[in-house]
Motif scaffolding. Sequence first.
Motif, PDB file in Angstrom:
ATOM      1  N   VAL A  37      32.001 -18.644 -21.832  1.00 16.32           N
ATOM      2  CA  VAL A  37      31.955 -17.248 -21.400  1.00 16.32           C
ATOM      3  C   VAL A  37      32.080 -17.149 -19.885  1.00 16.32           C
ATOM      4  N   GLY A  38      31.749 -18.231 -19.180  1.00 15.76           N
ATOM      5  CA  GLY A  38      31.911 -18.188 -17.729  1.00 15.76           C
ATOM      6  C   GLY A  38      30.732 -17.534 -17.056  1.00 15.76           C
ATOM      7  N   TYR A  39      29.565 -18.181 -17.160  1.00 10.68           N
ATOM      8  CA  TYR A  39      28.373 -17.726 -16.447  1.00 10.68           C
ATOM      9  C   TYR A  39      28.084 -16.253 -16.672  1.00 10.68           C
ATOM     10  N   GLY A  40      28.327 -15.792 -17.886  1.00  8.34           N
ATOM     11  CA  GLY A  40      27.914 -14.443 -18.225  1.00  8.34           C
ATOM     12  C   GLY A  40      28.786 -13.337 -17.666  1.00  8.34           C
ATOM     13  N   ILE A  41      29.852 -13.671 -16.955  1.00  9.45           N
ATOM     14  CA  ILE A  41      30.721 -12.604 -16.431  1.00  9.45           C
ATOM     15  C   ILE A  41      31.911 -12.475 -17.368  1.00  9.45           C
ATOM     16  N   PRO A  42      32.022 -11.355 -18.081  1.00  8.49           N
ATOM     17  CA  PRO A  42      33.196 -11.222 -18.962  1.00  8.49           C
ATOM     18  C   PRO A  42      34.481 -11.289 -18.140  1.00  8.49           C
ATOM     19  N   TYR A  43      35.533 -11.745 -18.791  1.00 15.12           N
ATOM     20  CA  TYR A  43      36.870 -11.792 -18.183  1.00 15.12           C
ATOM     21  C   TYR A  43      36.966 -12.781 -17.025  1.00 15.12           C
ATOM     22  N   ASN A  44      35.880 -13.545 -16.788  1.00 12.62           N
ATOM     23  CA  ASN A  44      35.865 -14.528 -15.719  1.00 12.62           C
ATOM     24  C   ASN A  44      37.020 -15.520 -15.833  1.00 12.62           C
ATOM     25  N   HIS A  45      37.358 -15.896 -17.096  1.00 16.74           N
ATOM     26  CA  HIS A  45      38.373 -16.940 -17.268  1.00 16.74           C
ATOM     27  C   HIS A  45      39.746 -16.473 -16.818  1.00 16.74           C
ATOM     28  N   LEU A  46      39.921 -15.162 -16.654  1.00 12.04           N
ATOM     29  CA  LEU A  46      41.222 -14.683 -16.196  1.00 12.04           C
ATOM     30  C   LEU A  46      41.365 -14.915 -14.696  1.00 12.04           C
ATOM     31  N   LEU A  47      40.228 -15.102 -14.017  1.00  8.18           N
ATOM     32  CA  LEU A  47      40.271 -15.299 -12.568  1.00  8.18           C
ATOM     33  C   LEU A  47      40.266 -16.777 -12.201  1.00  8.18           C
ATOM     34  N   PHE A  48      39.540 -17.583 -12.977  1.00 11.74           N
ATOM     35  CA  PHE A  48      39.421 -18.994 -12.630  1.00 11.74           C
ATOM     36  C   PHE A  48      39.980 -19.812 -13.772  1.00 11.74           C
ATOM     37  N   SER A  49      40.784 -20.816 -13.428  1.00 12.71           N
ATOM     38  CA  SER A  49      41.219 -21.658 -14.544  1.00 12.71           C
ATOM     39  C   SER A  49      40.038 -22.564 -14.876  1.00 12.71           C
ATOM     40  N   PRO A  62      34.766 -17.774 -31.166  1.00  8.96           N
ATOM     41  CA  PRO A  62      35.935 -17.043 -31.681  1.00  8.96           C
ATOM     42  C   PRO A  62      35.572 -15.688 -32.299  1.00  8.96           C
ATOM     43  N   LEU A  63      34.317 -15.520 -32.774  1.00 10.10           N
ATOM     44  CA  LEU A  63      33.914 -14.251 -33.383  1.00 10.10           C
ATOM     45  C   LEU A  63      33.717 -13.198 -32.300  1.00 10.10           C
ATOM     46  N   VAL A  64      33.043 -13.614 -31.230  1.00  7.57           N
ATOM     47  CA  VAL A  64      32.803 -12.703 -30.102  1.00  7.57           C
ATOM     48  C   VAL A  64      34.142 -12.249 -29.569  1.00  7.57           C
ATOM     49  N   GLN A  65      35.056 -13.241 -29.512  1.00  9.15           N
ATOM     50  CA  GLN A  65      36.393 -12.997 -29.030  1.00  9.15           C
ATOM     51  C   GLN A  65      37.124 -11.922 -29.810  1.00  9.15           C
ATOM     52  N   THR A  66      36.931 -11.965 -31.139  1.00  8.07           N
ATOM     53  CA  THR A  66      37.639 -11.022 -31.992  1.00  8.07           C
ATOM     54  C   THR A  66      37.072  -9.622 -31.754  1.00  8.07           C
TER      55      THR A  66
END
Length: 782
Positions: free
Chosen positions: A257-269, A347-351
């Motif tokens: 999830v990236g330290y609890g920040i949603p969408y974090n993975h879009l900023l950091f690879s 994957p469930l959270v993702q959906t």
Amino acid sequence: MGFSDHSSASVTMFVSPQPVEATDDAFWDQFWADTATSVQDVFALVPAAEIRAVREESPSNLATLCYKAVEKLVQGAESGCHTEKERQIVLNCCRLLTRILPYIFEDPDWRGFFWSTVPGAGRGGGDEDDENARPLAESLLLAVADLLFCPDFTVQSHRRSTVDTAEDIHSIDSCEYIWEAGVGFAHSPQPNYIHDLNRTELLKLLLTCFSEAMYLPPSSDSSNANPWVQFFCSTENRHALPLFTSLLNVVCAYDPVGYGIPYNHLLFSDYREPLVEEAAQVLIVTLDYDSSTSSSPTVDGTTTGTAMDDADPPGPDNLFVNYLSRIHREEDFQFILKGVARLLSNPLVQTYLPNSAKKIQFHQELLVLFWKLCDFNKKFLFFVLKSSDVLDILVPILYFLNDARADQSRVGLMHIGVFILLLLSGERNFGVRLNKPYSVRVPMDIPVFTGTHADLLIIVFHKIITSGHQRLQPLFDCLLTIVVNVSPYLKSLSMVAANKLLHLLEAFSTTWFLFSAVQNHHLVFFLLEVFNNIIQYQFDGNSNLVYAVIRKRNVFHQLANLPTDSQSIQKGLQRKKKTPEPISRTNSQDGVSMEGSRPAAPAEPGTLKTSLVATPGIDKLTEKSQVSEDGTMRSLEPESSQPPPDGNPPSEASHHQRDRRRLSSASSSGQWTPTPDWVMSWKSKLPLQTIMRLLQVLVPQVEKICIDKGLTDESEILKFLQHGTLVGLLPVPHPILIRKYQANSGTAMWFRTYMWGVIYLRNVDPPIWYDTDVKLFEIQRV
């Protein structure tokens, strides 16, 4: 020069039939010289056809290339890789060996090559003869293990000074350099992108070494151990403990999830994910061990021998399996369970919240890892079932089962999910946990209901049976066995789930279904056992189920009056539906599906899938245990050795083994036909007494209420049933029987083919094994 474009020609020079001397350093160095390349470059620049050509036409050059590359890794491990140049050489050798090894394994004549000794290739060319005698494979594996704990290359250095002396690599205690906090290690090192990348490349090579297993046909002979894994997980590897701990902790501590920040993975690879995937794959392969044939640890984690025996170390000689079976601290179990549950739920959270977190793809490896944990460490299994945390594993598994049911390429995922639930269902606590209300709303295309996790399980199983693809039929026995195992503990089924169970009984008890295959009637026995367990042990809270049984009473009457004469059997078979579906899909009164759900989709055309070996039948997969008053279980003798008590349905399966041999001799040739004797042999054992008695008592009462009060309202009837009691009116409760999973070499082989099939399909960049001559499974296009 190295692999830069202008020198790719020189890379192909070793195809020349002329042997090149091992001492010609200028020639060999070009393969791992200083140019920075990536593993993808190596795959592009060294085509499969050329590797095979060298193997056939200049075998001595291929042999020299392998042993020179291993020598470079050994030198790098010895020196501790202090310079950038050394690290570059190590990584290039690593990539080259990853590229070449599958082509060594696919050729039976070469398979022993790495287990032979290379003349004069002793470590550092010392005088000790025994050192000189180390096979190439062992030198390679030990060098990789050393390199995985190499300060400033794969682990953070603890030293202030930059000038270290060479012998430090032998004196460091690698347990201080474990990669991640978790089991047995409290310190979480500063994340380092470069170290993660280097570890990933070394693990890729390790996995490639272990993959020799893919090039041998499946065999249930458990002595067929993988020599690479055997050596790597032995006491010869001084890094076995810190490496096992590093792999386990890296997987279980990962949070996409990236330290609890949603969408974090879009900023950091996220450079950790490839490492976690590789770690999970290496871990499950090192744990490939057939526990059914070994002195495996007993329930409390000890082994049958005493610690004082000199003969054998306690537990398996595979140290990874041994360490796994000996984890025992509550906080370690908590860490592992939370980590696996977090990743399986991803994957469930993702959906539900599209793109809010990185969607991981390695849930199949995680399921194999979870299976190994439960299979090798009974204390872990009991820990999982002790709290409702087990539901955090159950819900994702049900989600995957429901989602994959229409997809032929994911039939392996269906099997492992069902195996795990079968294993859990053998424990009383699992049934008890299922009574917890189901409130999270995972998006699934199943009817909306208000109820418990037991309802969710039954509704998903119904969906798999009624709308999964044909190849899932062998799993029906397993699915219903799970429901039987939990049924005595289910306090109150919802109306939706109760109707689903009766719909299954209705479908499985039609004459054409019962008469069309030799084992189909087993499914009816399982379902009747479910109804008997609930009525006998949980009557009070289950008015919905009792009401559903009363409404569908004709199904039970028809079963009791099933015709057994030849003419009726023939007529029953004629009624067989045109469609090959096990069950018609029309009368599903589903209504609304859950929010956010998408129907299960079949595989995209062109999807690759790997074949699986057949799984053993339910009678081989399980053994029966009887639950006594205090909740403990005792294993029952196989029935062949004891006459079953009268009318005891669970002695079922074994009778069938006998009846089938006696009555359907032709079944092996596929020419089986049902006979009156055969129908009689099992019809007489249908456990209908309890339900018939219930109907006899309750139906007149319900009809009387309806007439007296002019009722047509369900809720009034349910209210009446809630307050009714059948104390003293039903037959004496039968003992609760649970069919517990038992380890056997058939499932061990199934897991091996499934696991390597997953690893084969998941390693596409670079495609390590693609287009090589794999023997463990077949690759098919859907």
